[in-house]
Design an enzyme around this catalytic site. Structure first.
Site, mmCIF file in Angstrom:
data_model
loop_
_atom_site.group_PDB
_atom_site.id
_atom_site.type_symbol
_atom_site.label_atom_id
_atom_site.label_comp_id
_atom_site.label_asym_id
_atom_site.label_seq_id
_atom_site.Cartn_x
_atom_site.Cartn_y
_atom_site.Cartn_z
ATOM 1 C CB VAL A 1 -12.683 31.017 20.759
ATOM 2 C CG1 VAL A 1 -12.949 29.935 20.152
ATOM 3 C CG2 VAL A 1 -11.041 31.009 21.125
ATOM 4 N N GLY A 2 -15.388 32.802 21.062
ATOM 5 C CA GLY A 2 -16.463 32.739 20.977
ATOM 6 C C GLY A 2 -17.145 33.773 20.023
ATOM 7 N N PRO B 1 -6.662 23.707 19.969
ATOM 8 C CG PRO B 1 -8.238 25.469 20.169
ATOM 9 C CD PRO B 1 -7.834 24.090 20.777
ATOM 10 C CB THR B 2 -1.811 26.454 17.931
ATOM 11 O OG1 THR B 2 -2.272 27.200 17.093
ATOM 12 C CG2 THR B 2 -1.209 24.970 17.622
ATOM 13 C CG ASN B 3 -0.716 31.806 21.742
ATOM 14 O OD1 ASN B 3 -1.466 32.623 21.441
ATOM 15 N ND2 ASN B 3 0.358 31.710 22.280
ATOM 16 C CE1 TYR C 1 -6.543 27.207 30.061
ATOM 17 C CE2 TYR C 1 -4.591 26.070 28.861
ATOM 18 C CZ TYR C 1 -5.714 26.717 28.976
ATOM 19 O OH TYR C 1 -6.348 26.890 27.754
HETATM 20 P P1 NAP Z 1 -11.546 34.368 26.714
HETATM 21 O O1 NAP Z 1 -11.521 35.619 25.545
HETATM 22 O O2 NAP Z 1 -10.657 34.722 28.130
HETATM 23 O O3 NAP Z 1 -13.289 34.232 26.783
HETATM 24 C C1 NAP Z 1 -13.323 33.287 28.046
HETATM 25 C C2 NAP Z 1 -14.861 33.124 28.054
HETATM 26 O O4 NAP Z 1 -15.190 32.461 28.959
HETATM 27 C C3 NAP Z 1 -15.788 34.606 28.229
HETATM 28 O O5 NAP Z 1 -16.858 34.522 27.456
HETATM 29 C C4 NAP Z 1 -15.889 34.507 29.684
HETATM 30 O O6 NAP Z 1 -17.358 35.154 30.002
HETATM 31 C C5 NAP Z 1 -16.276 32.844 29.815
HETATM 32 N N1 NAP Z 1 -16.047 32.619 31.132
HETATM 33 C C6 NAP Z 1 -14.824 32.638 31.947
HETATM 34 N N2 NAP Z 1 -15.373 32.262 33.287
HETATM 35 C C7 NAP Z 1 -16.635 32.052 33.328
HETATM 36 C C8 NAP Z 1 -17.463 31.288 34.366
HETATM 37 N N3 NAP Z 1 -17.015 30.937 35.749
HETATM 38 N N4 NAP Z 1 -18.697 31.165 34.031
HETATM 39 C C9 NAP Z 1 -19.111 31.355 32.731
HETATM 40 N N5 NAP Z 1 -18.301 31.932 31.764
HETATM 41 C C10 NAP Z 1 -17.073 32.063 32.083
HETATM 42 O O7 NAP Z 1 -10.879 32.893 26.287
HETATM 43 P P2 NAP Z 1 -10.848 32.349 24.839
HETATM 44 O O8 NAP Z 1 -9.304 32.927 24.486
HETATM 45 O O9 NAP Z 1 -11.706 33.065 23.883
HETATM 46 O O10 NAP Z 1 -10.609 30.998 25.077
HETATM 47 C C11 NAP Z 1 -11.891 30.196 24.775
HETATM 48 C C12 NAP Z 1 -11.320 28.600 24.955
HETATM 49 O O11 NAP Z 1 -10.277 28.577 24.102
HETATM 50 C C13 NAP Z 1 -10.757 28.200 26.370
HETATM 51 O O12 NAP Z 1 -11.211 27.152 26.800
HETATM 52 C C14 NAP Z 1 -9.323 28.366 26.122
HETATM 53 O O13 NAP Z 1 -8.825 27.353 27.391
HETATM 54 C C15 NAP Z 1 -9.305 28.063 24.666
HETATM 55 N N6 NAP Z 1 -8.027 28.259 24.251
HETATM 56 C C16 NAP Z 1 -7.607 29.572 24.045
HETATM 57 C C17 NAP Z 1 -6.401 29.840 23.663
HETATM 58 C C18 NAP Z 1 -5.923 30.983 23.364
HETATM 59 O O14 NAP Z 1 -4.646 31.414 22.936
HETATM 60 N N7 NAP Z 1 -6.685 32.090 23.658
HETATM 61 C C19 NAP Z 1 -5.405 28.634 22.952
HETATM 62 C C20 NAP Z 1 -5.989 27.432 22.956
HETATM 63 C C21 NAP Z 1 -7.284 27.197 23.365
HETATM 64 P P3 NAP Z 1 -17.372 36.792 30.506
HETATM 65 O O15 NAP Z 1 -16.684 37.619 29.239
HETATM 66 O O16 NAP Z 1 -18.517 36.967 31.130
HETATM 67 O O17 NAP Z 1 -16.032 36.606 31.613
HETATM 68 P P1 GDP Z 2 2.205 30.218 25.743
HETATM 69 O O1 GDP Z 2 2.264 30.249 24.322
HETATM 70 O O2 GDP Z 2 1.013 29.483 26.269
HETATM 71 O O3 GDP Z 2 3.552 30.123 26.192
HETATM 72 O O4 GDP Z 2 1.663 31.972 26.186
HETATM 73 P P2 GDP Z 2 2.013 33.299 25.617
HETATM 74 O O5 GDP Z 2 0.762 33.421 24.412
HETATM 75 O O6 GDP Z 2 1.701 34.005 26.693
HETATM 76 O O7 GDP Z 2 3.563 33.202 25.080
HETATM 77 C C1 GDP Z 2 4.607 33.166 25.918
HETATM 78 C C2 GDP Z 2 5.705 33.458 25.117
HETATM 79 O O8 GDP Z 2 5.904 34.675 24.462
HETATM 80 C C3 GDP Z 2 6.938 33.383 26.076
HETATM 81 O O9 GDP Z 2 8.266 32.763 25.504
HETATM 82 C C4 GDP Z 2 7.167 34.696 26.297
HETATM 83 O O10 GDP Z 2 8.485 35.035 27.082
HETATM 84 C C5 GDP Z 2 6.996 35.658 25.401
HETATM 85 N N1 GDP Z 2 6.466 36.883 25.345
HETATM 86 C C6 GDP Z 2 7.192 37.803 24.817
HETATM 87 N N2 GDP Z 2 6.685 39.123 25.150
HETATM 88 C C7 GDP Z 2 5.538 38.686 25.928
HETATM 89 C C8 GDP Z 2 4.394 39.592 26.394
HETATM 90 O O11 GDP Z 2 4.367 40.956 26.120
HETATM 91 N N3 GDP Z 2 3.437 39.021 26.865
HETATM 92 C C9 GDP Z 2 3.249 37.420 26.880
HETATM 93 N N4 GDP Z 2 2.070 36.935 27.411
HETATM 94 N N5 GDP Z 2 4.350 36.734 26.354
HETATM 95 C C10 GDP Z 2 5.307 37.368 25.825
#
Ligand code: NAP
Ligand code: GDP
Length: 324
Positions: free
Chosen positions: A23-24, A173-175, A146
């Site tokens: 996201v960043g 946000p969603t996934n 979480y």
């Molecule tokens: P990400 O790609 O895993 O990035 C995580 C970021 O947090 C990285 O910049 C990481 O820095 C930093 N970080 C982790 N631990 C830290 C620590 N102890 N101190 C300082 N920085 C730290 O995650 P993302 O998917 O972009 O997620 C961003 C936000 O969106 C999160 O709050 C997450 O919960 C939320 N969100 C994500 C999703 C999704 O599907 N991905 C969905 C809904 C909400 P480094 O690079 O140095 O490790």
């Molecule tokens: P969620 O949306 O927070 O549940 O997280 P995920 O993005 O990990 O999605 C999980 C869903 O995708 C579950 O229904 C899993 O069974 C399905 N899935 C199928 N293949 C994969 C895979 O390769 N990785 C992950 N993370 N989930 C998978």
């Protein structure tokens, strides 16, 4: 001289924690495309400060003196990482969030936008879920660590507002998926996981395995769309209560449908298997984006097929350096 001083005084310093993640990096790209002379963006990662440490967090705020914070940093992962590490997700995220929010308060930050997730919604509920329902019952058991840690951000925002008048808010946000995602097969979310698995299946001339039944349903948001909305929230949305950032309910798709889109984007012609011994996680968490649509009626989401294609292309072009 007076002009220079006024300009410096009016400049907003926006600190983005988690600025190197999925996201960043998208926010960085979108903020660069929509530059404003009074905004100075600073993107930081764990290399700048380990935010689980109070001392390092305090030093970071002392160094940059932000006026605004987008708080993304968190321990993040897909279903299978959550199932293994509920305790770590709870402890690490609670520490990071408390350190960031309390330092934002201590350093007089005008506004903080933190990130929740639709993963934190109650499991047993009516649909669609809206912003008023976050705390109405336990989250799905697969990611309770979480989910409860994230829910506490909303509690803390309310408390900083009621006790100190702070404008600390959050988005839901969603996934999310897009360039710079975590493509690790065990730890990542479903879209980057499936893209990486197909890449391997093509390389090794083997079958492609989707985990679970493929029937759970998800709303996905492209990281670049989320980034544009995040910037709007930072600039315009001053309510303390959270806002869901999601595509509409009608755009929810099954895991099998999204896998088919990835198969198409990757032009994979091999065998596809569903491994039903693996968990499905929460069946659905259908969110309403009515509040967003009311405030941003003209916002256009990137069609999911196009966003997946762009993500696949990015992964192929950046395979060596991508997180995996
Ligand atoms: P990400 O790609 O895993 O990035 C995580 C970021 O947090 C990285 O910049 C990481 O820095 C930093 N970080 C982790 N631990 C830290 C620590 N102890 N101190 C300082 N920085 C730290 O995650 P993302 O998917 O972009 O997620 C961003 C936000 O969106 C999160 O709050 C997450 O919960 C939320 N969100 C994500 C999703 C999704 O599907 N991905 C969905 C809904 C909400 P480094 O690079 O140095 O490790
Ligand atoms: P969620 O949306 O927070 O549940 O997280 P995920 O993005 O990990 O999605 C999980 C869903 O995708 C579950 O229904 C899993 O069974 C399905 N899935 C199928 N293949 C994969 C895979 O390769 N990785 C992950 N993370 N989930 C998978």
């Amino acid at each position: 001289m007076a002009d220079v001083e006024k300009k410096l005084k009016d400049t907003k310093t926006i600190l983005v924690t988690g600025g190197t993640g999925l996201v960043g990096m998208a926010i960085k790209e979108m903020a660069d495309l929509d530059k404003r002379p009074d905004e100075n963006w600073v993107f930081v990662s764990s290399k700048d400060a380990d935010l689980t440490s109070e001392a390092e967090t305090s030093a970071l705020f002392e160094k940059y003196k932000p006026t605004h914070v987008i708080h993304l940093a968190a321990m993040v992962g897909g279903l299978f990482r959550n199932l293994k590490y509920n305790l770590d997700f709870w402890r690490i995220n609670i520490k990071i969030n408390d350190n960031v929010l309390h330092n934002a308060y201590k350093h007089n930050v005008s506004k903080v936008v933190s990130c929740l997730s639709t993963c934190i919604f109650p499991d047993k509920t009516t649909y669609p879920i809206d912003e008023t329902m976050i705390h109405n019952g336990p989250p799905h058991d697969s990611n309770f660590g979480y989910a409860f840690a994230k829910r506490m951000i909303d509690v803390q925002n309310k408390a900083y507002h009621s006790q100190h008048g702070c404008t600390f808010t959050s988005v839901i946000p969603t996934n999310v998926f897009g360039p710079y995602d975590n493509f690790n097969l065990q730890d990542g979310h479903v879209i980057p996981g499936l893209i990486h698995k197909i890449y391997r299946a093509k390389e090794d001339d083997t079958e492609f395995t989707i985990w679970g039944t493929g029937s759970p349903r998800r709303q996905f948001i492209y990281s670049k769309d989320l980034a544009r909305l995040f910037i709007w929230v930072l600039r315009e949305y001053d309510d303390i209560s959270p806002i869901i950032l999601s595509v509409g309910e009608e755009d929810e798709v099954s895991i099998k449908e999204v896998a088919d889109m990835i198969i198409e984007a990757c032009e994979f012609r091999g065998k596809v298997i569903l491994d039903t011994s693996k968990s499905d996680g929460q069946f659905k968490k259908t969110a309403s984006n009515a509040k967003l649509k009311n405030l941003q009626p003209d916002f256009k989401f990137t069609p999911i097929e196009q966003a997946i294609k762009e993500t696949v292309t990015w992964f192929m072009e950046n395979y060596e350096t991508a997180r995996k």
